[in-house]
Every structure is written in C-alpha cells, then in structure tokens.
Design a protein around this motif. Structure first.
Motif, short mmCIF file in Angstrom:
data_model
loop_
_atom_site.label_atom_id
_atom_site.label_comp_id
_atom_site.label_asym_id
_atom_site.label_seq_id
_atom_site.Cartn_x
_atom_site.Cartn_y
_atom_site.Cartn_z
N ARG A 18 0.77 -1.05 -0.12
CA ARG A 18 0.07 0.00 0.07
C ARG A 18 0.92 1.18 -0.10
O ARG A 18 0.42 2.32 -0.68
N LYS A 45 3.77 6.80 -1.21
CA LYS A 45 4.41 7.09 0.14
C LYS A 45 5.92 6.48 0.39
O LYS A 45 6.42 6.95 1.24
N ARG A 67 1.96 1.67 -3.60
CA ARG A 67 0.91 1.92 -4.27
C ARG A 67 0.55 3.33 -4.24
O ARG A 67 0.07 4.26 -5.24
N GLN A 68 0.17 3.84 -2.97
CA GLN A 68 0.07 5.52 -2.65
C GLN A 68 1.09 6.32 -2.95
O GLN A 68 1.05 7.32 -2.44
#
Length: 373
Positions: free
Chosen positions: A271, A277, A274-275
């Motif tokens: 995640r 970050k 994907r984001q």
C-alpha cells in the motif's frame, strides 16, 4: 565540562507536567537556560507565549529538584549520557524537528551523528522471507559503513539489530521505556552487545514502563534519526506504518519491500508503494540511487577536507560551507538551524553556491559539498 547545576535543572524541567518539546524550547529561548526557568519570577513566566497559570504553577512545584536528584543518581550509576537539544552530541537530524525530545538518555559508543543512518522496521510477526530480506539489506549496507536504527522489538527490528552486530555495523535501539529495562526481556543479550557496538536510546526516565502510548512517541525518534527508512514487512495497520508516515512527514526517504499478494504482512508495504508514500526496495541499488551514495566517499569521514579562499565568499556563504564541511550532507532545515539564516536568504545562498560548483543538491532536500580541493 557541563555545569552540574544546569544538568540537574534540565532533568527537573523534563519532569514538569504538560511541558513538552515545544514549550521546553520556548522556555529556554526566553529564559536562556534550564536553571533560569526555575529562577524566573512567576510574573515573567506568565508573559512567555504559551505559558499560562497552570504551567507556571507546575514549574514551581517543590519536588521537581528532588526527582531530578534521584534521576541523576541513576544516570551516573548506569553510565548514561544525557543529551540536551543544544549539545553537540545530540542527534543533529532531530534538532530541527518541532516534536523532537529536548532530552535524550543514551547508553552506547556509536555517534548519533553518524554520516549515514538507515532505519529498518517491520512487523513483529516476521516471516522467513522478511527475516531473510532484512539480513540481506544489512549485509548490503556494510560497504556503506551505515549505522542501523530500529526499535528492538520482535520480528524485523531484532533481526536488523542482530544482523548489524554480526556484520560489525553499529546499531541503535530506540526504546519506549527507561534504560533500566530491556523490553522484550528476550532481547537482553542483543541489547548488551549493542551497548558496546552501537547503543540504546530513549527519551524516557528510569522506571518508565513500555506502555502502549510510549510506542508512537518512540517511533518518531526512529523516523527522525535516519536518512532513509526501509519497511520490510508490515500489516495493514501497525507501528511500522506509523513510523513510515512520520518519516514521510520529516522529509526522510521511505522505501518498502514489496510482498506477495494475499500475504497479510505485505499489505502495508504494498500500500505504501501504491500510494507513492514509499519507493520500492528491490536491492541496495534502489537505496544508493535515492540517497546519491558514492562508495568512493568513505562514510566514516564526518568532515570534508575543503580548503577555502575566504576572500571569494561572503560571511553568510562561509557559514553554510563550514557547516557542510563539519557535518556532512544536511537538509535545508538543518542548515537553517545551524546557521540561523532565514529560509529565503538561505535558499538564495544555496542556489548561488550551487552555481559556483561548491555544493550540490541531493534527494530529500539535502545539500553537500562537491569535495573540491
């Protein structure tokens, strides 16, 4: 040698209820020293922004110096260093952060201002894959002579510490409790090795238990200490993701190791990637490129031998160059703190020095010397 009274008053100030990082700096900025905070009349304290009647009354509690004296006795008994935020040995990477601890307790031999610091964090429920990847990351850090930071917890944390000890890299364990306790107790042997080849660090006084609220506070120190944070395995929620979010807020580089779809301890890392970050970590080259590391420049050299013709530079430019020579690569906020130059003026100076070929910009809003002779 530091004034013994001032050390005692610094400890006393750390025990004042409801006085945290921001108010401590505010008080020191107005009063000049920790001792002066306690000798300043109540009326003058009340004129300091942020200091109301409640805080002023707390400062004047009669038992604060008694507590400080007991704490200082424990500090001396356990051979602990007290690092105040204005001390040279205090981690320079933390100094400019608004919520950094004013006072740190440190047992160890490694410099907290090491030239290259990498944080490695992850789940307590590490898989064989996660442990193997962590060990490989540490092995690959050896040529860079890094200092490895983690939280001494089960799983990825302790794997990183043990791998660093095995490969003779200094490693720092940031603790959510006092230095009189190793938590978890199963890691006592590793912690003892780290005291002689790295260290243990906390903001908490002796007797502090590792209660749940202490861990997010501990995580901010890990995030602030490092140049880059690598998340190896993380579930959808947990301390590793909190640390990654904090590192992102502090403008540190964040990397995440991708994991198998459907694996609950890969959800957090996938995640983050994907984001956007976190950058993806597949091998050491990803970290090297992100931080612009050069293997030809030894990491242990904390100063650069640069000979300056001072007549070619203004006093302000020289102050910037001297900080970079003494401290190595610095973020713009760190340079501002060290030189006390306004942000706009500093940005202009940096651009001019870059045009002159004296410095170069690095990822993560950092600057370093070009190693010219």
């Amino acid at each position: 040698m530091k004034d013994a009274d001032e050390i005692l008053y610094r400890l006393a100030l750390s025990f004042v209820p409801k006085v945290g990082s921001v108010l401590t700096r505010q008080l020191i900025g107005y009063c000049g020293s920790a001792k002066a905070v306690f000798t300043t009349p109540r009326g003058k304290l009340l004129r300091i922004p942020g200091i109301g009647k409640f805080i002023a009354d707390n400062i004047q509690q009669a038992d604060l110096l008694v507590k400080a004296e007991r704490e200082l006795a424990l500090v001396e008994k356990h051979d602990v260093q007290l690092l105040w935020f204005t001390d040279e040995a205090y981690p320079s990477r933390l100094k400019h952060l608004p919520d950094s601890p004013p006072l740190l307790y440190y047992q160890g031999t490694a410099s907290l201002n090491h030239a290259r610091i990498v944080g490695i964090v992850g789940t307590r429920q590490a898989t064989d894959y996660g442990r193997s990847v962590t060990e490989q990351i540490v092995r690959d850090l050896v040529p860079h002579e890094c200092l490895v930071v983690s939280g001494l917890a089960y799983g990825i944390d302790i794997t990183a510490h043990r791998a660093a000890v095995q490969h003779q890299l200094p490693t720092i364990g940031v603790m959510a409790n006092g230095l009189d306790l190793v938590y978890p107790a199963a890691h006592k042997a590793t912690a003892q090795q780290m005291r002689t080849h790295g260290g243990l660090l906390t903001e908490n006084p002796f007797g502090t238990k590792p209660d749940a609220p202490q861990f997010p506070a501990r995580n901010r120190i890990i995030a602030g200490l490092c140049d880059a944070l690598v998340v190896v395995e993380a579930a959808a929620k947990g301390g590793a993701l909190i640390t990654a979010d904090m590192a992102h807020q502090y403008d540190r580089e964040v990397l995440a190791v991708p994991g198998n779809l459907g694996n609950p301890y890969s959800e957090g890392c996938n995640r983050l990637i994907r984001q956007l970050k976190a950058a993806i970590y597949t091998n050491i080259e990803d970290l090297e490129k992100l931080l612009n590391w050069d293997l030809d420049a030894p990491a242990r050299a904390t100063t650069t031998q640069l000979h300056l013709d001072e007549s070619l530079f203004s006093a302000e430019e020289l102050s910037v160059l001297q900080v970079l020579r003494q401290q190595g690569a610095q973020q713009i906020d760190e340079l501002g703190f060290a030189t006390q130059l306004a942000a706009g003026r500093l940005a202009s100076l940096l651009l001019n020095l870059e045009f002159q070929g004296m410095i170069k910009a690095l990822p993560g809003k950092k600057y370093c010397l070009t190693h010219k002779k």
